[in-house]
Motif scaffolding. Structure first.
Motif, PDB file in Angstrom:
ATOM      1  N   ALA A 131     -14.495  11.911 -54.468  1.00 22.05           N
ATOM      2  CA  ALA A 131     -14.892  13.320 -54.347  1.00 22.05           C
ATOM      3  C   ALA A 131     -16.407  13.433 -54.223  1.00 22.05           C
ATOM      4  O   ALA A 131     -16.917  14.204 -53.399  1.00 22.05           O
ATOM      5  CB  ALA A 131     -14.391  14.120 -55.547  1.00 22.05           C
ATOM      6  N   ASP A 132     -17.138  12.641 -55.027  1.00 23.89           N
ATOM      7  CA  ASP A 132     -18.598  12.653 -54.950  1.00 23.89           C
ATOM      8  C   ASP A 132     -19.081  12.194 -53.577  1.00 23.89           C
ATOM      9  O   ASP A 132     -20.009  12.775 -53.009  1.00 23.89           O
ATOM     10  CB  ASP A 132     -19.209  11.754 -56.029  1.00 23.89           C
ATOM     11  CG  ASP A 132     -19.046  12.306 -57.434  1.00 23.89           C
ATOM     12  OD1 ASP A 132     -18.739  13.510 -57.578  1.00 23.89           O
ATOM     13  OD2 ASP A 132     -19.234  11.525 -58.390  1.00 23.89           O
ATOM     14  N   GLN A 133     -18.446  11.153 -53.031  1.00 19.56           N
ATOM     15  CA  GLN A 133     -18.836  10.640 -51.720  1.00 19.56           C
ATOM     16  C   GLN A 133     -18.621  11.684 -50.630  1.00 19.56           C
ATOM     17  O   GLN A 133     -19.469  11.861 -49.746  1.00 19.56           O
ATOM     18  CB  GLN A 133     -18.043   9.374 -51.391  1.00 19.56           C
ATOM     19  CG  GLN A 133     -18.437   8.174 -52.212  1.00 19.56           C
ATOM     20  CD  GLN A 133     -17.522   6.983 -51.968  1.00 19.56           C
ATOM     21  OE1 GLN A 133     -16.673   6.994 -51.083  1.00 19.56           O
ATOM     22  NE2 GLN A 133     -17.688   5.950 -52.767  1.00 19.56           N
ATOM     23  N   ILE A 134     -17.494  12.373 -50.687  1.00 27.92           N
ATOM     24  CA  ILE A 134     -17.218  13.421 -49.697  1.00 27.92           C
ATOM     25  C   ILE A 134     -18.235  14.549 -49.834  1.00 27.92           C
ATOM     26  O   ILE A 134     -18.766  15.044 -48.841  1.00 27.92           O
ATOM     27  CB  ILE A 134     -15.775  13.947 -49.833  1.00 27.92           C
ATOM     28  CG1 ILE A 134     -14.784  12.845 -49.462  1.00 27.92           C
ATOM     29  CG2 ILE A 134     -15.563  15.193 -48.968  1.00 27.92           C
ATOM     30  CD1 ILE A 134     -13.338  13.177 -49.786  1.00 27.92           C
ATOM     31  N   ASP A 135     -18.509  14.931 -51.079  1.00 25.50           N
ATOM     32  CA  ASP A 135     -19.507  15.973 -51.334  1.00 25.50           C
ATOM     33  C   ASP A 135     -20.863  15.594 -50.729  1.00 25.50           C
ATOM     34  O   ASP A 135     -21.493  16.399 -50.044  1.00 25.50           O
ATOM     35  CB  ASP A 135     -19.672  16.169 -52.842  1.00 25.50           C
ATOM     36  CG  ASP A 135     -19.300  17.545 -53.314  1.00 25.50           C
ATOM     37  OD1 ASP A 135     -18.990  18.412 -52.477  1.00 25.50           O
ATOM     38  OD2 ASP A 135     -19.308  17.761 -54.542  1.00 25.50           O
ATOM     39  N   LEU A 136     -21.299  14.379 -50.996  1.00 24.21           N
ATOM     40  CA  LEU A 136     -22.596  13.928 -50.490  1.00 24.21           C
ATOM     41  C   LEU A 136     -22.618  13.860 -48.965  1.00 24.21           C
ATOM     42  O   LEU A 136     -23.612  14.245 -48.335  1.00 24.21           O
ATOM     43  CB  LEU A 136     -22.947  12.563 -51.084  1.00 24.21           C
ATOM     44  CG  LEU A 136     -23.298  12.557 -52.569  1.00 24.21           C
ATOM     45  CD1 LEU A 136     -23.467  11.132 -53.081  1.00 24.21           C
ATOM     46  CD2 LEU A 136     -24.540  13.384 -52.848  1.00 24.21           C
ATOM     47  N   ALA A 137     -21.527  13.400 -48.373  1.00 25.50           N
ATOM     48  CA  ALA A 137     -21.460  13.335 -46.916  1.00 25.50           C
ATOM     49  C   ALA A 137     -21.558  14.730 -46.307  1.00 25.50           C
ATOM     50  O   ALA A 137     -22.234  14.933 -45.301  1.00 25.50           O
ATOM     51  CB  ALA A 137     -20.164  12.649 -46.478  1.00 25.50           C
ATOM     52  N   CYS A 138     -20.896  15.687 -46.928  1.00 25.08           N
ATOM     53  CA  CYS A 138     -20.932  17.076 -46.423  1.00 25.08           C
ATOM     54  C   CYS A 138     -22.328  17.671 -46.590  1.00 25.08           C
ATOM     55  O   CYS A 138     -22.812  18.382 -45.702  1.00 25.08           O
ATOM     56  CB  CYS A 138     -19.900  17.928 -47.141  1.00 25.08           C
ATOM     57  SG  CYS A 138     -18.216  17.506 -46.685  1.00 25.08           S
ATOM     58  N   ILE A 139     -22.982  17.365 -47.699  1.00 24.76           N
ATOM     59  CA  ILE A 139     -24.344  17.856 -47.910  1.00 24.76           C
ATOM     60  C   ILE A 139     -25.272  17.263 -46.854  1.00 24.76           C
ATOM     61  O   ILE A 139     -26.116  17.957 -46.289  1.00 24.76           O
ATOM     62  CB  ILE A 139     -24.834  17.517 -49.335  1.00 24.76           C
ATOM     63  CG1 ILE A 139     -24.069  18.361 -50.365  1.00 24.76           C
ATOM     64  CG2 ILE A 139     -26.346  17.716 -49.467  1.00 24.76           C
ATOM     65  CD1 ILE A 139     -24.272  17.933 -51.799  1.00 24.76           C
ATOM     66  N   GLU A 140     -25.086  15.971 -46.571  1.00 24.52           N
ATOM     67  CA  GLU A 140     -25.917  15.306 -45.560  1.00 24.52           C
ATOM     68  C   GLU A 140     -25.708  15.934 -44.173  1.00 24.52           C
ATOM     69  O   GLU A 140     -26.659  16.219 -43.458  1.00 24.52           O
ATOM     70  CB  GLU A 140     -25.594  13.819 -45.514  1.00 24.52           C
ATOM     71  CG  GLU A 140     -26.461  13.038 -44.563  1.00 24.52           C
ATOM     72  CD  GLU A 140     -26.152  11.552 -44.571  1.00 24.52           C
ATOM     73  OE1 GLU A 140     -26.395  10.910 -43.547  1.00 24.52           O
ATOM     74  OE2 GLU A 140     -25.668  11.050 -45.595  1.00 24.52           O
ATOM     75  N   ILE A 141     -24.462  16.183 -43.828  1.00 25.11           N
ATOM     76  CA  ILE A 141     -24.162  16.800 -42.527  1.00 25.11           C
ATOM     77  C   ILE A 141     -24.756  18.201 -42.451  1.00 25.11           C
ATOM     78  O   ILE A 141     -25.384  18.577 -41.456  1.00 25.11           O
ATOM     79  CB  ILE A 141     -22.632  16.840 -42.281  1.00 25.11           C
ATOM     80  CG1 ILE A 141     -22.125  15.429 -42.053  1.00 25.11           C
ATOM     81  CG2 ILE A 141     -22.295  17.742 -41.104  1.00 25.11           C
ATOM     82  CD1 ILE A 141     -20.604  15.298 -42.077  1.00 25.11           C
ATOM     83  N   ALA A 142     -24.586  18.982 -43.531  1.00 27.73           N
ATOM     84  CA  ALA A 142     -25.116  20.346 -43.545  1.00 27.73           C
ATOM     85  C   ALA A 142     -26.644  20.333 -43.476  1.00 27.73           C
ATOM     86  O   ALA A 142     -27.254  21.174 -42.807  1.00 27.73           O
ATOM     87  CB  ALA A 142     -24.657  21.072 -44.801  1.00 27.73           C
ATOM     88  N   SER A 143     -27.268  19.357 -44.124  1.00 28.96           N
ATOM     89  CA  SER A 143     -28.735  19.250 -44.108  1.00 28.96           C
ATOM     90  C   SER A 143     -29.228  18.885 -42.714  1.00 28.96           C
ATOM     91  O   SER A 143     -30.277  19.361 -42.275  1.00 28.96           O
ATOM     92  CB  SER A 143     -29.223  18.204 -45.114  1.00 28.96           C
ATOM     93  OG  SER A 143     -28.889  18.607 -46.421  1.00 28.96           O
TER      94      SER A 143
END
Length: 76
Positions: free
Chosen positions: A61-73
């Motif tokens: 879940a943390d990895q998915i969260d971080l990946a989504c934050i990276e994409i959004a950034s």
């Protein structure tokens, strides 16, 4: 176990998708349920094994969260 409503989106190619936020919410909810079940005397679940699996799902879940934050950034 509580209910989680997950919207399913049909893509242009006909494939189905689930918003990442709902996937992460589901992944964060499951480990707590598993650990609660493992804590019951008659569950037949090994608390150590359940705890290990729960931690792996939390990390996912943390990895998915971080990946989504990276994409959004990157989109900003």
């Amino acid at each position: 176990m509580g209910q989680i409503s997950v919207p399913v989106i049909c893509g242009l190619s006909g494939g189905l998708a689930i918003p990442a936020l709902q996937v992460v919410e589901l992944l964060r909810a499951l480990p707590g349920e598993w650990e609660e079940w493992a804590g019951q005397a008659d569950s037949g679940l090994d608390p150590a094994t359940t705890g290990t699996l729960a931690e792996l799902v939390r990390q996912l879940a943390d990895q998915i969260d971080l990946a989504c934050i990276e994409i959004a950034s990157d989109e900003e």
